[in-house]
Each structure stands twice: as structure tokens, then as C-alpha cells.
Write a protein that holds these residues in place. Structure first.
Motif, PDB file in Angstrom:
ATOM      1  N   SER A   1     -19.614  -4.593 -31.957  1.00  0.00           N
ATOM      2  CA  SER A   1     -20.381  -4.777 -30.756  1.00  0.00           C
ATOM      3  C   SER A   1     -20.904  -6.231 -30.654  1.00  0.00           C
ATOM      4  O   SER A   1     -20.698  -6.991 -31.924  1.00  0.00           O
ATOM      5  N   GLY A   2     -21.457  -6.735 -29.581  1.00  0.00           N
ATOM      6  CA  GLY A   2     -22.304  -8.210 -29.720  1.00  0.00           C
ATOM      7  C   GLY A   2     -23.195  -8.330 -30.725  1.00  0.00           C
ATOM      8  O   GLY A   2     -23.260  -9.480 -31.293  1.00  0.00           O
TER       9      GLY A   2
ATOM     10  N   GLU B   1     -18.052 -13.362 -28.596  1.00  0.00           N
ATOM     11  CA  GLU B   1     -16.971 -12.691 -27.794  1.00  0.00           C
ATOM     12  C   GLU B   1     -15.724 -12.458 -28.462  1.00  0.00           C
ATOM     13  O   GLU B   1     -15.003 -11.451 -28.173  1.00  0.00           O
ATOM     14  N   THR B   2     -15.296 -13.533 -28.864  1.00  0.00           N
ATOM     15  CA  THR B   2     -13.958 -13.637 -29.621  1.00  0.00           C
ATOM     16  C   THR B   2     -13.915 -12.625 -30.789  1.00  0.00           C
ATOM     17  O   THR B   2     -13.083 -11.616 -30.998  1.00  0.00           O
TER      18      THR B   2
ATOM     19  N   ALA C   1     -21.727 -18.574 -28.405  1.00  0.00           N
ATOM     20  CA  ALA C   1     -21.604 -17.224 -27.381  1.00  0.00           C
ATOM     21  C   ALA C   1     -20.291 -16.923 -27.152  1.00  0.00           C
ATOM     22  O   ALA C   1     -19.745 -15.731 -27.403  1.00  0.00           O
ATOM     23  N   ARG C   2     -19.284 -17.778 -27.078  1.00  0.00           N
ATOM     24  CA  ARG C   2     -17.945 -17.693 -27.027  1.00  0.00           C
ATOM     25  C   ARG C   2     -17.350 -16.950 -28.371  1.00  0.00           C
ATOM     26  O   ARG C   2     -16.327 -16.165 -28.420  1.00  0.00           O
TER      27      ARG C   2
ATOM     28  N   SER D   1     -16.078  -9.953 -31.025  1.00  0.00           N
ATOM     29  CA  SER D   1     -16.165  -8.543 -30.519  1.00  0.00           C
ATOM     30  C   SER D   1     -14.719  -7.971 -29.951  1.00  0.00           C
ATOM     31  O   SER D   1     -14.231  -6.887 -30.257  1.00  0.00           O
ATOM     32  N   THR D   2     -14.023  -8.949 -29.352  1.00  0.00           N
ATOM     33  CA  THR D   2     -12.669  -8.693 -28.695  1.00  0.00           C
ATOM     34  C   THR D   2     -11.762  -8.431 -29.773  1.00  0.00           C
ATOM     35  O   THR D   2     -10.879  -7.376 -29.714  1.00  0.00           O
TER      36      THR D   2
END
Length: 253
Positions: free
Chosen positions: A202-203, A193-194, A189-190, A196-197
């Protein structure tokens, strides 16, 4: 109850794959010690199992491991199964990798295996069917970009299990690795996020980037990893040792 009264230690047992493994071992009657750095998640999982305790420890520190294992033995007796599951997975370009990130990953993902295996070894060798199962990764048998410390540490983890399997082949102790592909855990999950950032994806797009390695186009479920781990712990699996078993939907290694 094929593991009745057998004491199993699970590192990183408070969430994800570790918690799923603890639940699987409990179904076969094992007594469980869940080890990790954060007490609350460990106790939350232990409270759902019939014979489980939570012990906090830093698996990268030998004194902490020895103290935790002593506490575990005081409650459940000698250790018959060791599940090395605790791990971290930092990501980023190799050219900008801080030395501290490399050292920390090796400490948690590889040095901790040395500490835990050596600390538990006398018990494991005395057990009728001692078992070491290390949760490695497909990154232990192939390369992925942007996770060089993780890849290197998981290759080392598999190598250590193969070395122990060879050294103790004349005993009742087996040592194996389970190699999940990208699994539905907090670490992944992290990672999403990384991605995407840093890429603006998108997720869903980030998830697709990870699952493209799996021909089944999905994340592995923690319970699938737990089922393979349980099988390796059973008395009937005494001929399975030194193996790195992929749970990865057919991903080519």
C-alpha cells in the motif's frame, strides 16, 4: 534583508525543494532567476515572489545554460548565488539498467553542475560573497539499492563541490552541498508509486519503507532543506565551505 540586491539563480526552481529555496532567499531580499524545463511551474512560483523571473533551459546542455544565464544577467545583473537543485532519480535493478538511463541521470545530476558552475564562475568570483550550494542527497554519502545512477551522480556532485571549495578557498567564493534524506517532493511521491506498483504494498507501507531510514520516521519538509541552504548563502557563513550537510533526521551516514 541580508541578501538585498544579490542575484540568485535556482535551477529546478518550479517545484519542491527548488521553490522552497526560492521563497527562503526572497525573504532576505535576493533577486531571483528560476530556471527549469517547464515554463508554467516556474512562472507560477515567480509570480509569488517580489523580484523573480522564470527562464526555461536544459541544464544538461551548455549552450542552453549560457543563454539562460545571459538572460538572467540582463534582468538582475551578475550572479552572486548559484543553487544547483535540478535533478532526476530513476530507479530499478542495476542488472537491467539501460545505458540511456545512466547517461541521462549523469547529464542532469552531474554534467549540469559543471555547466552551471563554470558558466556562472566569473560572476561568482567577482561577487563580495559568492555562493554555490548544490542540493545533493544522503545518497551522495552512502549507498541505496535500486538507484545506482542517482547514488553515483550525487557522490560526484559532492566531490565537485569539495574540489571547488579547495580550489577557491583563497577567494570569497564558497561551495557546499546540502544532503536531504527522503523529502516530501514529487520525486518521492513517484518513488512511492513505483514501490507500490512493483511490490503490491500500500501507499502507507511504501512510505514506511522510505522513512525507515530516518530515525524521526518522517519525510523531510522542503522548507527544512531551504533553511539550511539559506544559511549557507548568508555573508556570515563565509567559513563554511566544502561541506556536505545532511538534513535527514539523524540518519546514520
Amino acid at each position: 534583508m541580508r541578501l538585498e540586491n544579490i542575484h540568485a539563480v535556482v535551477t529546478g526552481g518550479g517545484s519542491g525543494i527548488g521553490a522552497a529555496i526560492a521563497r527562503a532567499l526572497a525573504t532576505e531580499g535576493a533577486r531571483l532567476t528560476l530556471i527549469g524545463r517547464r515554463r508554467d511551474p516556474l512562472e507560477a512560483v515567480a509570480a509569488t515572489l517580489p523580484q523573480a523571473i522564470a527562464v526555461t533551459a536544459d541544464v544538461a546542455d551548455r549552450a542552453s545554460v549560457d543563454a539562460a544565464f545571459a538572460q538572467a544577467r540582463a534582468v538582475h545583473g551578475p550572479i552572486g548565488i548559484l543553487i544547483n537543485n535540478a535533478g532526476i532519480a530513476p530507479s530499478g535493478p542495476f542488472a537491467r539498467l539501460p545505458p540511456e538511463a545512466w547517461s541521462q541521470t549523469m547529464a542532469v545530476n552531474l554534467d549540469a553542475l559543471f555547466h552551471c558552475c563554470q558558466s556562472a564562475l566569473p560572476d561568482l568570483l567577482a561577487a563580495p560573497a559568492g555562493r554555490i550550494v548544490t542540493i545533493a542527497s544522503t545518497a551522495g554519502v552512502k549507498g541505496y539499492g535500486y538507484v545506482a545512477p542517482y547514488v553515483a551522480s550525487k557522490h560526484g556532485a559532492i566531490g565537485l563541490m569539495r574540489a571547488l571549495a579547495a580550489e577557491f578557498a583563497g577567494t570569497a567564493l564558497t561551495a557546499n552541498s546540502v544532503c536531504p534524506g527522503f523529502t516530501d517532493t514529487d520525486i518521492v511521491a513517484r518513488a512511492i508509486e513505483t514501490i507500490s506498483t512493483h511490490t503490491g504494498r500500500s501507499g502507507d507501507e511504501a512510505l514506511a519503507e522510505l522513512t525507515r531510514h530516518n530515525p524521526q520516521k518522517r519525510l523531510i519538509e522542503p522548507e527544512e532543506v531551504a533553511a539550511t541552504t539559506l544559511w549557507l548563502c548568508l555573508p556570515a557563513s563565509r567559513s563554511i565551505t566544502g561541506q556536505a550537510i545532511a538534513v535527514a533526521g539523524g540518519e546514520i551516514m
